[in-house]
Design a protein around this motif. Sequence first.
Motif, PDB file in Angstrom:
ATOM      1  N   GLN A 322      45.831  51.179  -8.471  1.00 32.37           N
ATOM      2  CA  GLN A 322      44.428  51.536  -8.794  1.00 32.37           C
ATOM      3  C   GLN A 322      44.230  51.859 -10.272  1.00 32.37           C
ATOM      4  OE1 GLN A 322      41.752  51.398  -6.777  1.00 32.37           O
ATOM      5  NE2 GLN A 322      43.137  50.487  -5.287  1.00 32.37           N
ATOM      6  N   ARG A 325      41.337  50.390 -12.397  1.00 33.08           N
ATOM      7  CA  ARG A 325      40.300  49.818 -11.529  1.00 33.08           C
ATOM      8  C   ARG A 325      39.120  50.779 -11.368  1.00 33.08           C
ATOM      9  NH1 ARG A 325      42.623  45.116 -10.566  1.00 33.08           N
ATOM     10  NH2 ARG A 325      40.574  44.527  -9.825  1.00 33.08           N
ATOM     11  N   ASN A 326      38.082  50.338 -10.674  1.00 42.58           N
ATOM     12  CA  ASN A 326      36.918  51.187 -10.324  1.00 42.58           C
ATOM     13  C   ASN A 326      36.147  51.683 -11.537  1.00 42.58           C
ATOM     14  OD1 ASN A 326      37.937  51.207  -7.541  1.00 42.58           O
ATOM     15  ND2 ASN A 326      39.506  52.550  -8.378  1.00 42.58           N
ATOM     16  N   THR A 507      45.806  54.906  -2.361  1.00 43.85           N
ATOM     17  CA  THR A 507      44.524  54.395  -2.857  1.00 43.85           C
ATOM     18  C   THR A 507      44.008  55.163  -4.082  1.00 43.85           C
ATOM     19  OG1 THR A 507      43.351  55.826  -1.316  1.00 43.85           O
ATOM     20  CG2 THR A 507      43.760  53.560  -0.587  1.00 43.85           C
ATOM     21  N   SER A 508      44.825  56.061  -4.615  1.00 44.68           N
ATOM     22  CA  SER A 508      44.355  56.808  -5.787  1.00 44.68           C
ATOM     23  C   SER A 508      45.525  57.105  -6.724  1.00 44.68           C
ATOM     24  CB  SER A 508      43.687  58.115  -5.352  1.00 44.68           C
ATOM     25  OG  SER A 508      44.569  58.855  -4.530  1.00 44.68           O
TER      26      SER A 508
END
Length: 565
Positions: A322, A325-326, A507-508
């Motif tokens: 991750q 990302r985001n 996911t983090s």
Amino acid sequence: MPTKTFDVIVVGTGAGGGTAMKLLCEAGLSVCAINSGPRTEPAKDYKLHRQVYDLKYRGYGNPMRLEGKPHQEPYSVEESEYSEASDIFEHDVAYSNAPGTDWYWKRCKGTGGKANFWGRSSARFGDIDFKAADLDGFGENWPVDYAEIAPWFSKAERYMGVASTVQNRPSNPDGEYLPPMPWRCIDYIIQKGAEKLGVPYLPDRCAQLTVAHNGHPACHYCGNCTRGCDVGSFFSPTWFTIPEAEATKNLTLLTNALVRSVIVDETGMAKGVAYVDRKTRREIEVYAKVVVLAASCVETAHIMLNSKSRHWPTGIANSSGQLGRNLCEHLYGSPGYGYLPQLLGQPATPDNIADSTVAWMPRWQNLKNPHEEKFVRGYSVYMGGGCGEFPGHYNQIEGFGSEYKRAIKRYYPTPVGALIQAPTLPSPTNYVDIDPEKKDIFGIPQLRFHFQWNANELMMWEHSKQVMIDLFKAMGGEMWGADDEPNRPGTSLHETGVCRFGSDAETSVTNKWAQAHDVPNLYICDASIFPSSTDKTTTMPIIAFTMRTCDNMLSNFKKGVHQRT
Ligand SMILES: Cc1cc2nc3c(=O)[nH]c(=O)nc-3n(C[C@H](O)[C@H](O)[C@H](O)COP(=O)(O)OP(=O)(O)OC[C@H]3O[C@@H](n4cnc5c(N)ncnc54)[C@H](O)[C@@H]3O)c2cc1C
Ligand code: SF4
């Protein structure tokens, strides 16, 4: 070459890094703060209280000032002739944009970072932001809730000094405030118009000292904030956290030191950082038991992505994939501007001399039901205008010579303009990575942006344009126009997301304390941990979350999770 091992290295001395180093120094830890550029010195670097006609280039600066620089793009507002000789803005480290991306990355490399020049809007986030994914099904929830964070917001507000009022808005939890900023004449007229539309128009939360606070003097309303305050009447690291950290004598501050990577020990844990001394171009290593990255959102991701080793082949602490990302951002732009004919010919008494976000329209959409509008979440609007030091309407009026000057004077107290602040949703196509081919002049691989506006924020943009048409009608105003396009991505300086925090290590990048899941002696103190963007700005929350992260780190030192040197 420093050989000492510190308790903590803090990379960056801005809102996040400055707060971290102050708290850690005050707790008695030995701290090495590393800052990419020179020391910011208000007495030398800020040339306030001068009229533009006293400056050689009328405030715009020497057009040749960036000649030969690798990154030649000038920055708006904060970088001007008022600060141009001081080398506190970044033009040596280039970055790249992927095809179709037009990211505008403004960086202040002087100590204190961008909060030397920031706009000071300082609203709290609430559960409507932290639990937005539960409400509307998009993105991820934050790993915290309001009850847990509220005391840290209070601490940050009490420390910084934030002027506002209690408003009981569902999207904007109230905080602990100094008296609000005085309103301009236009604010009363806008408020009446907004009322007719059911749109709130209220004092903003503004980190500007309406009264003396914590040893800092009250604002004297000279209106120079965006060029840096020479008396420290709004929160900035230069006037607040940095001198307080230095007073402890526990701080070693390295300037002109550009960190390229976090270095690791044989187990993959952080051992220190490698930086380039800008003056000698030599690479130097410095060591610590704990490393804090606070280089400002995307630059923190840049350093981490460049921290590759056998343990971390895609960048340090990136087992989740991750990292980078985001990437989220605020869509900025003016959905409407014009003037208030009822004020034509009124005396040009300056009433907008605070140069601040005096009032705003806090989010009013999708409050009762998350799907009331075509878009999810919501946006806020700041209204500028009034009788300022400089007639911002100079380019809205046609004319020449004395006729033009008379028209400028006639319209002086009347202009009004809106600025939308619309959050983007996390999207798989919006991210940063390392450009495989390009390096900067120090040999560091460049950060590359991939970013497009998406449908949700563009619907908010269109919505806000209609609201402005209705508002101008309701308040008896005349519109001059609206921006055709939103501003370039990056303009807001409120980017978030690229090292998001969360409860799940898969996911983090960090846990809810901003401690890297994979590398527990690596912490992050900037907006890169925020998983999404909200309708509010990021700086006060950066400070609040940093206070909480440092508290947790100090308890980890006490418990022996981290050893002191
Ligand atoms: C004109 C303007 C208006 C703004 N208005 C608002 C507002 O109204 N409200 C709001 O909340 N926010 C506002 N902002 C944004 C706000 O300033 C930032 O959110 C905040 O300052 C970010 O703090 P930071 O510590 O994360 O990063 P920064 O302030 O960018 O600090 C980063 C620090 O890290 C250092 N650094 C960077 N890279 C490296 C490296 N590789 N090695 C070593 N050191 C490094 C830099 O020198 C700098 O000191 C505004 C900003 C500007 C410029
Ligand atoms: S208006 Fe107030 S806060 Fe802004 S520069 Fe002047 S004294 Fe400082």
